[in-house]
Design a protein around this motif. Structure first.
Motif: not given
Length: 197
Positions: A47-49, A134-143
């Protein structure tokens, strides 16, 4: 908050969540986060940009009691199956925490553990610890996926992050799978000349 009763008992709680479980390419990444009892600004990463996720990740890394990240590669997803690979990534994330949790809250991940475990669906909407994970996993995976885009520029990984978008499926049909594709996933197997055993 799902953690409230655990915190009331004086227990350190790790929230656990993953990113990339349903993707056709790249790793599945899990994160574990231990927060101090109280109110926190974390929300479900979906739900976050991207910019807000990055801001909250910076906040998390400065204020969380502990955090850890674990991953299973596309090859491990093929070998283990996506559910076992997700559990493996979560256990790797928990092992990287600098303080041991005494209870776990996950987003419907029923991990093998002797610790008290809450694993309701949509936990990221009810638990700041899971939301932070969820934020940490998403940012790391996106990178990671942006990095894979530089290695394999024909697939558009920086845009769709390995998920089965129309663009990604068109690239698969044109180029066939690369080494970062999960070859047991049907769209990938169909795009290549590879038959799962």
């Amino acid at each position: 908050m799902l953690e409230r009763e655990f915190w009331r008992q004086g227990l350190r709680v790790a929230g656990v969540d993953e990113a990339g479980r349903g993707a056709l390419a790249g790793p599945v990444v899990a994160a574990a986060v231990v927060l101090a009892p109280g109110r926190h600004p974390y929300r479900d990463s979906k739900r976050l940009t991207p910019r807000r996720r990055e801001q909250l990740l910076d906040h998390l890394q400065r204020h969380a009691l502990a955090w850890g990240v674990g991953a299973c590669s596309a090859a491990e997803v093929d070998r283990l199956g996506v559910l076992r690979a997700t559990h493996c990534a979560a256990q790797r994330a928990l092992a990287r925490l600098r303080i041991a949790p005494q209870a776990l809250v996950t987003d419907y991940l029923f991990l093998e553990t002797e610790l008290p475990l809450l694993a309701p669906a949509r936990a990221e909407a009810q638990s700041p610890s899971v939301a932070a994970a969820s934020i940490l996993a998403k940012v790391v995976r996106d990178r990671i996926m942006v990095g894979l885009h530089r290695r394999y520029p024909g697939y558009g990984f920086a845009r769709h992050k390995g998920y089965g978008t129309a663009e990604h499926l068109a690239c698969l049909a044109r180029l066939g799978p690369c080494p970062q594709h999960r070859r047991r996933f049907a769209p990938v197997a169909q795009a290549g000349l590879w038959d799962p055993p």
